[in-house]
Structure formats: C-alpha cells, structure tokens
Design a protein around this motif. Structure first.
Motif, PDB file in Angstrom:
ATOM      1  N   ARG A 265       3.429  51.515  30.357  1.00  0.00           N
ATOM      2  CA  ARG A 265       3.251  50.315  29.528  1.00  0.00           C
ATOM      3  C   ARG A 265       3.599  49.051  30.318  1.00  0.00           C
ATOM      4  O   ARG A 265       2.917  48.022  30.210  1.00  0.00           O
ATOM      5  N   GLN A 266       4.660  49.122  31.096  1.00  0.00           N
ATOM      6  CA  GLN A 266       5.056  47.967  31.893  1.00  0.00           C
ATOM      7  C   GLN A 266       3.939  47.535  32.841  1.00  0.00           C
ATOM      8  O   GLN A 266       3.692  46.334  33.013  1.00  0.00           O
ATOM      9  N   GLN A 267       3.255  48.508  33.455  1.00  0.00           N
ATOM     10  CA  GLN A 267       2.202  48.161  34.418  1.00  0.00           C
ATOM     11  C   GLN A 267       0.863  47.878  33.744  1.00  0.00           C
ATOM     12  O   GLN A 267       0.159  46.923  34.115  1.00  0.00           O
ATOM     13  N   ASN A 268       0.496  48.672  32.726  1.00  0.00           N
ATOM     14  CA  ASN A 268      -0.849  48.566  32.150  1.00  0.00           C
ATOM     15  C   ASN A 268      -0.976  47.525  31.048  1.00  0.00           C
ATOM     16  O   ASN A 268      -2.059  46.954  30.854  1.00  0.00           O
ATOM     17  N   VAL A 269       0.103  47.291  30.307  1.00  0.00           N
ATOM     18  CA  VAL A 269       0.042  46.365  29.171  1.00  0.00           C
ATOM     19  C   VAL A 269       0.669  45.016  29.499  1.00  0.00           C
ATOM     20  O   VAL A 269       0.069  43.956  29.286  1.00  0.00           O
ATOM     21  N   ILE A 270       1.886  45.050  30.066  1.00  0.00           N
ATOM     22  CA  ILE A 270       2.581  43.792  30.373  1.00  0.00           C
ATOM     23  C   ILE A 270       2.245  43.315  31.786  1.00  0.00           C
ATOM     24  O   ILE A 270       2.485  42.165  32.126  1.00  0.00           O
ATOM     25  N   HIS A 271       1.665  44.198  32.594  1.00  0.00           N
ATOM     26  CA  HIS A 271       1.234  43.878  33.963  1.00  0.00           C
ATOM     27  C   HIS A 271       2.397  43.449  34.848  1.00  0.00           C
ATOM     28  O   HIS A 271       2.315  42.470  35.599  1.00  0.00           O
ATOM     29  N   TYR A 326       8.359  46.002  22.481  1.00  0.00           N
ATOM     30  CA  TYR A 326       8.240  45.796  23.928  1.00  0.00           C
ATOM     31  C   TYR A 326       6.807  45.389  24.273  1.00  0.00           C
ATOM     32  O   TYR A 326       6.009  46.176  24.770  1.00  0.00           O
ATOM     33  N   ASN A 327       6.490  44.100  24.016  1.00  0.00           N
ATOM     34  CA  ASN A 327       5.096  43.658  24.153  1.00  0.00           C
ATOM     35  C   ASN A 327       4.882  42.522  25.139  1.00  0.00           C
ATOM     36  O   ASN A 327       3.740  42.151  25.412  1.00  0.00           O
TER      37      ASN A 327
END
Length: 447
Positions: A265-271, A326-327
C-alpha cells in the motif's frame, strides 16, 4: 568511653547476607549492556528489520512476487524462530565450554556474520535467497535464545522484570529507528550491501559477552546431559503459569496481519519511496522507545502488571485499527507514531509477563517458548492476512479494523492470569530483593 557491645549472631547474619546495593547496581548495568547489545544485534540485523525494505523491494520489483508469496517468504525465513524452544533446551541443559549463555551468544554471532557474508554472493532467486536467509536466522536464534535466557535469569534474580522489559523493548525498536532509514537507503543500492550491513551489526554481541557477561563455568557430566534435558522438559510441561501466559500472548498476536499488505500500500497507493518507508519505521520505532522508557522508569513501578496488560492491549488494538485511515503521507506519519505508542506498549507488557512466568532454571527455554508463540502468531497472521486479501479481494481498511478487534479478544483473559505473577509492581518486587537494613545495623561487604 563506653565499650561497643559485640554484634549478636542475629545481627551478624543479617549484615552478612544483606545485598550490597553498589554491587547489585553494577551487576544490573552489566546485564543491561549484554541484553541491549545482544537484542539490538539480533533484531536490527534481521532480514525482517534492516533487510525488510531491501528484501521486500527485491521480491516485489525485481522478482515480481505477489503479496502472498512475499509474506510466505518472510514466514519461512522465520522458521528457526518458531522452534526457538529447542534452542532453549540446549542452552539451559547443555553447557558449551562450561557456560550456558556466554558461549552460545558468541557461537551464534560468529555463525550469523558468516551467513551474512554468504548472502552477499547469493543469486537473486527465490529459493536460493530463502535457503540462505533461513540459515542466517538459525544462527541469530542461537544468540537470541542465550541472550533471552540470560535476561530472564537476571530479571528474576534482581526482581526487575519491568526494567529489563524496557531495555528489551528499546533494543528491539532499534530495528525501526536505525534499521528503517538505513534499510530504506540500502534498498536503493545493490543488495550485497544489505548482507554487509548485517554482518557488521552481528559483531556487536561479541565484545559485550566477552567483557560484561561473567558466568561461572559448569563442569559437564556427559552422563547427566540427557537427564538434564528431560528434567527441563518436565519442568516446562508442568509450568501452568507459563502456558497460560503463552496462550494469552497468542490471543493478542494472532489476528489477520497487514504488514506485507502495508508495504504494498505504501508503494502502490501512497507512492512512497523506499527512503520514506524507512522514515515510517523510524517514527514507530522512536515512539516505541519513548513508551519503553516510560514503562521502565515509571509505569512498571506505579501500576501492577495486570493493569498494564489491560490498558496497553486496549491501546495496541486501537493502534492497529487506526491503519484503516492509512491513505496519505500525513495520515501515515500520525498512524505510525500512534502505533509506536500503542502496539509497542502491549508488546512490552507481554515481554514483562514472559520474564515473570518463565520457570527458574529453565529461563532460556521458557522465555524462548513464549517468544516463539509470538513470532509464529505474527508471521503466520501476516501470511494469512495477505492470502485473504489476494484471494478474497478484501479492503485494506477492513483488514486493519479486523486485526485490531481480534487482538482485543485477549482483554477478558487478563483477569484470569495468576495473581502471583501479575498483581505486583516492580517497586514491590525490588523491595523484596533488597530488604531494609535494620536500624543501627551496618551492612557488611564480604568482598
């Protein structure tokens, strides 16, 4: 001048058996150093710590593995940690070169250094990396088990389990405070540098064990070795309090995990970059160290362990549920900080419970068994959570809330734990360890 009456036999006995406060303080400081260096090394150098971001980055972006395969990789490299009690049997019952702690700490550290050197030259294939990483963890478990046994033994002897739990947690959180940022930087470099960093860190326990761990040599009677091991197993099997603590720990830790899903999620959503991911580990580690300091210097002295377990497990469950929000980068900073305050507090109180519950004489085995329950629960739960998200397409927020709620299932069971273990503070325990000197009677240092 009036004659000074001779001391009565009772006075002499009291004085001669009175502990020397200065010697006790020195012994505690030396023990803290050994524990801190040993636990720091085996947590910071782990491929689940300083190698976490580099290795997950390699699996995700170079080998293109799924979340489930990545979580499975970390489950299997932790294999030795799940069987830690077997290492505990050896360190408790089978002295190596006459010592139960010192020699095993040194042996494990040397083997781990060699393993990390081998990792530098390992081909980037799933199976090859998995094999070498498992072997590295076996070596680190040897050092970790011996250090844990020594810590538990000293915590019980000095009646200071809260202080040792604090030192343990501060050392444990070095994995985030130092390993997070450094791991983020290493992820942007050739993977061999991660192996070199692990090798350097695993040198730390060697001077600590040599200079600060003083242990009486044990004469080894080969005819008694197997019977001693059997006695250790019988003692553990009959340790109802320890098994209750282990079961209680399982209830808290075994909830569908989100650790690997969080990385994706950190890499794919929040980049996030790998450096920013390292910053997140630093934040939760730094706040966890603050919590640990508060625990050892105040909380464990002020409140009994039953209260600490209840309120800290509640805080830990809420901290896990907060990951549902966590967005964004700003939300991530707040949530990682809350995790350090909440979840780490619960983890620390449980470590305190482990040290109090381990049977005397079987410290390494008892502590190792309870930590193994923790490790198996955590990594198994992460694999379970990742598989559920991949197969059933569950939302990350749903998993985060579920994770926190299931952890709080442990709360009612706090009231079923043995009062002998959890209904006292560190201050009360220390008062038992250092009884007051009777008025007018001097303490005699026998040297």
């Amino acid at each position: 001048m009036a004659a000074i009456p001779p001391s009565s036999p009772d006075e002499t006995a009291v004085a001669s058996t009175q502990p020397d406060p200065a010697a006790r303080k020195r012994e505690m400081i030396f023990a803290f150093l050994v524990v801190f260096m040993g636990i720091t090394a085996v947590t910071l150098s782990q491929l689940q710590a300083i190698g976490l971001i580099p290795l997950k980055n390699l699996l995700k972006n170079e080998l293109h593995e799924s979340k489930e395969a990545t979580a499975a990789f970390f489950f299997w490299i932790g294999l030795a940690w799940y069987f830690k009690p077997f290492f505990g049997i050896f360190t408790d019952a089978f002295p190596l070169y006459g010592t139960r702690r010192r020699s095993y700490i040194l042996l494990g550290a040397v083997l781990a250094v060699l393993g990390f050197v081998a990792l530098i030259f390992t081909p980037h294939h799933y199976g090859a990396l998995l094999t070498v990483c498992i072997l590295i963890n076996v070596a680190m478990v040897i050092t970790s088990t011996a250090t844990g046994g020594y810590m538990t033994q000293k915590a019980q002897e000095l009646k200071a389990s809260g202080k040792f739990a604090s030192v343990f947690q501060i050392a444990y959180q070095m994995a985030g405070v130092v390993g997070g940022p450094v791991g983020g930087l290493l992820a942007a470099m050739a993977f061999g540098y991660t192996g070199a960093a692990g090798a350097v860190i695993m040198l730390l326990p060697i001077p600590a064990a040599i200079f600060f761990l003083k242990e009486k040599r044990i004469e080894v009677d080969s005819a008694r070795l197997l019977s001693d091991a059997g006695a250790q197993l019988k003692k553990i099997a009959a340790a109802k309090t320890m098994w209750a603590a282990a079961g209680f720990s399982f209830l808290f830790y075994f909830a569908p995990g989100i650790q690997t899903a969080l990385f994706y999620r950190q890499q794919n959503v929040i980049h996030m970059t790998t450096e920013q991911q390292g910053l997140m580990l630093l934040l939760n580690g730094a706040f966890a160290m603050l919590t640990a300091t508060f625990y050892g210097t105040y909380a464990a002295k002020r409140w009994n362990l039953r209260k600490l377990l209840f309120w800290f497990i509640l805080a830990g469950g809420l901290a896990q549920m907060s990951y549902a929000f966590y967005n964004s980068m700003h939300q991530a900073i707040v949530i990682e900080s809350l995790w350090g305050l909440g979840w780490a507090a619960a983890d620390m109180a449980l470590s305190d419970l482990y040290m109090r519950s381990a049977p005397a004489g079987s410290e390494a085995l008892g502590f190792a068994l309870m930590v193994s329950v923790r490790n198996l629960s955590l990594f198994g739960a992460d694999w379970l959570g990742s598989a559920a998200m991949d197969k059933f397409h569950l939302q990350f927020s749903t998993m985060a809330i579920t994770n926190g709620l299931i952890s709080m299932v442990a709360l009612p069971f706090v009231f079923l734990l043995s009062g002998k273990i959890v209904d006292r503070t560190d201050s009360a325990a220390e008062a038992e360890a250092i009884p007051p000197v009777p008025s007018g009677k001097a303490v005699i240092d026998e040297g």
